[in-house]
Design a protein around this motif. Structure first.
Motif, short mmCIF file in Angstrom:
data_model
loop_
_atom_site.label_atom_id
_atom_site.label_comp_id
_atom_site.label_asym_id
_atom_site.label_seq_id
_atom_site.Cartn_x
_atom_site.Cartn_y
_atom_site.Cartn_z
N LEU A 1 -4.74 27.82 21.23
CA LEU A 1 -4.94 26.55 21.93
C LEU A 1 -5.15 25.45 20.89
O LEU A 1 -5.96 25.60 19.98
CB LEU A 1 -6.17 26.67 22.84
CG LEU A 1 -6.29 25.73 24.04
CD1 LEU A 1 -5.10 25.91 24.98
CD2 LEU A 1 -7.60 26.00 24.75
N VAL A 2 -4.40 24.37 21.03
CA VAL A 2 -4.48 23.25 20.10
C VAL A 2 -4.56 21.95 20.89
O VAL A 2 -3.84 21.77 21.87
CB VAL A 2 -3.25 23.21 19.16
CG1 VAL A 2 -3.31 21.99 18.24
CG2 VAL A 2 -3.19 24.47 18.33
N ARG A 3 -5.43 21.09 20.48
CA ARG A 3 -5.64 19.82 21.16
C ARG A 3 -5.26 18.66 20.26
O ARG A 3 -5.68 18.59 19.11
CB ARG A 3 -7.11 19.70 21.57
CG ARG A 3 -7.51 18.35 22.14
CD ARG A 3 -9.00 18.32 22.46
NE ARG A 3 -9.46 16.98 22.76
CZ ARG A 3 -10.54 16.41 22.23
NH1 ARG A 3 -11.29 17.10 21.39
NH2 ARG A 3 -10.89 15.20 22.56
N TRP A 4 -4.45 17.77 20.80
CA TRP A 4 -4.23 16.48 20.15
C TRP A 4 -5.25 15.51 20.71
O TRP A 4 -5.18 15.11 21.88
CB TRP A 4 -2.83 15.95 20.45
CG TRP A 4 -1.74 16.58 19.63
CD1 TRP A 4 -1.85 17.50 18.64
CD2 TRP A 4 -0.34 16.32 19.77
NE1 TRP A 4 -0.63 17.83 18.15
CE2 TRP A 4 0.31 17.12 18.81
CE3 TRP A 4 0.40 15.50 20.60
CZ2 TRP A 4 1.70 17.11 18.68
CZ3 TRP A 4 1.78 15.49 20.47
CH2 TRP A 4 2.43 16.28 19.51
N ARG A 5 -6.19 15.11 19.90
CA ARG A 5 -7.15 14.07 20.29
C ARG A 5 -6.52 12.73 19.96
O ARG A 5 -6.38 12.35 18.80
CB ARG A 5 -8.48 14.24 19.56
CG ARG A 5 -9.48 13.15 19.90
CD ARG A 5 -10.84 13.39 19.23
NE ARG A 5 -11.74 12.30 19.52
CZ ARG A 5 -12.00 11.28 18.68
NH1 ARG A 5 -11.43 11.25 17.49
NH2 ARG A 5 -12.82 10.31 19.04
#
Length: 448
Positions: A309-313
């Motif tokens: 899981l990877v989040r672009w903030r």
């Protein structure tokens, strides 16, 4: 035409387009991640400008459309480039004027006293099996009448029919018929693209995106937006990715190897930014939600093979930082919706087990999942599909729109965190009609 660029460690650098200079010196921006260019407006009835980014390394040209005489270009798209600009006329077909002469070459150089960061605000190419760039976003409810409750949009694909229904007392009520759309078009997003407080729709037809501006259920404008994204391109989400109060559009273009952000205002694209290289077919967008309660939509990516899981903030327009999150569930689970199920201001993620149909929710706090719980009560049901997420009862918590495959029954599950307060069968759909979308789930998660 006069052009200048800024954000080179705070310096303002002047670039003259069209200047008869025998040798244009390169301009080095040390430690910068973007350059903002502006120029004198062209004379006459101008609708906007096409900006040509001429990359030095591979000789490729990237284009952006803007409606003002300013554009911000990112280092991650090309580390050394010059710029040309051409104006196009207002009204009718887009007629381009002549291009300006190339600007000086702008080169982005790393800061000498700082080691390279693993995630320089969204710049840099991610490894093939590891997209250094993705994360979830805040729920955008499909609220046509601005009453604070999500509505349900139904689509008859065989006839192009669209209808809006409200959910009241466990039933679909308040039917409103919208004008028909092309039989080859499909609804791929919803949001407030003109900033008037009412939900609008985004459709895709043969690779061309169309925005449909609505006031309630009355069309008030819209039309084609952006250049064609091709049959392999996709609209991956809508959200306020720059914090200006207007919904923007996330576009994936595998053929060009990039992910784009279309910044919207007044129902039109005001800027196009290349966010990052496309991370590859193993990665999918779950949705766009505000996972850290900063008022800006983020983007959540997941690797379908290993569950990473990877989040672009999202930061200011066209910029983001990449955050790798704990993996809350295994690869057998798919992300099917984003919403604030516990009313803490942070968007959460709903998971579905593809084999059993079981549902679990990962609850977020401060941008990361803090707990993952199975919804209770529920029974395993392999044919169960989540076709939307929104606040149907106006209590500030997102609920679920549920459908069983090969069934016409549409149900609403009212949630309080992981507790299912009620399961109401709200409608028996007529043949050919299916939910077109509600809440802020990514179109790529649709299964019906």
């Amino acid at each position: 035409m006069f052009l200048r660029t800024a954000r080179g460690r705070g310096s303002v650098l002047a670039l003259a387009l069209g200047a008869a200079s025998p040798a244009l010196a390169a301009i080095d921006l040390v430690g910068a991640t973007s350059a903002t260019f502006s120029w004198q407006p062209a004379s006459g009835p101008v609708a906007g400008y096409v900006v040509y980014q001429l990359c030095e390394v591979d000789g490729q040209t990237q284009k952006s459309n803007v409606v003002t005489n300013q554009v911000t270009l990112l280092a991650q798209a090309c580390s050394a480039f010059s710029v040309q600009v051409a104006a196009y006329s207002a009204g009718g077909a887009q007629v381009l004027g002549p291009r300006s002469d190339p600007s000086e070459t702008v080169r982005f150089l790393p800061a000498p006293t700082e080691p390279p960061a693993p995630d320089p605000g969204g710049a840099g190419d991610p490894p093939p099996d590891d997209p250094e760039a993705p994360a979830p976003a805040p729920a955008i409810h499909l609220d046509f009448n601005a009453d604070g409750r999500s509505d349900v949009l139904l689509h008859d694909a065989g006839k192009g029919g669209l209808e809006r229904w409200s959910v009241q007392s466990g039933q679909l009520t308040g039917r409103a018929v919208l004008p028909r759309i092309s039989l080859s078009a499909r609804i791929v997003g919803n949001g407030d693209y003109d900033g008037d407080g009412f939900a609008d729709l985004l459709a895709l037809d043969a690779g061309q995106a169309f925005v449909w501006l609505l006031h309630g259920t009355a069309p008030i404008g819209g039309g084609p937006v952006g250049e064609e994204i091709g049959l392999d391109g996709s609209i991956e989400g809508s959200g306020d990715y720059d914090g200006d109060g207007v919904s923007d559009v996330l576009v994936r273009r595998p053929a060009l190897g990039r992910v784009e952000l279309w910044s919207m205002d007044g129902g039109q694209i005001v800027a196009v930014a290349t966010l990052a290289p496309d991370p590859g077919p193993g990665w999918r967008v779950i949705g766009s939600g505000d996972h850290d309660a900063d008022g800006v939509s983020d983007v959540l990516w997941r690797n379908a093979v290993n569950g990473r899981l990877v989040r672009w903030r999202m930061l200011e327009r066209g910029q983001f930082e990449t955050l790798t999150l704990p993996t809350p569930v295994g690869a057998a689970w798919e992300g099917v919706a984003v919403g604030d199920y516990d009313a803490n201001g942070c968007a959460d993620v709903l998971w579905r087990n593809a084999a059993s149909g079981d549902l679990m929710a990962s609850f977020f706090e401060g941008g990361a999942p803090t707990a993952t719980l199975r919804l209770q009560p529920q029974k395993a049901q392999p044919r169960r599909e989540v076709v939307g997420s929104g606040d149907f009862d106006g209590d500030g918590r997102s609920d679920l729109l549920i459908r069983q495959r090969r069934s016409r029954t549409l149900s609403v599950w009212t949630l309080d965190g992981a507790r299912v307060k009620a399961k109401d069968s709200v409608a028996e759909l007529e043949r050919g009609w299916l939910p077109a979308g509600v809440g802020d789930e990514s179109p790529s998660t649709h299964r019906w």
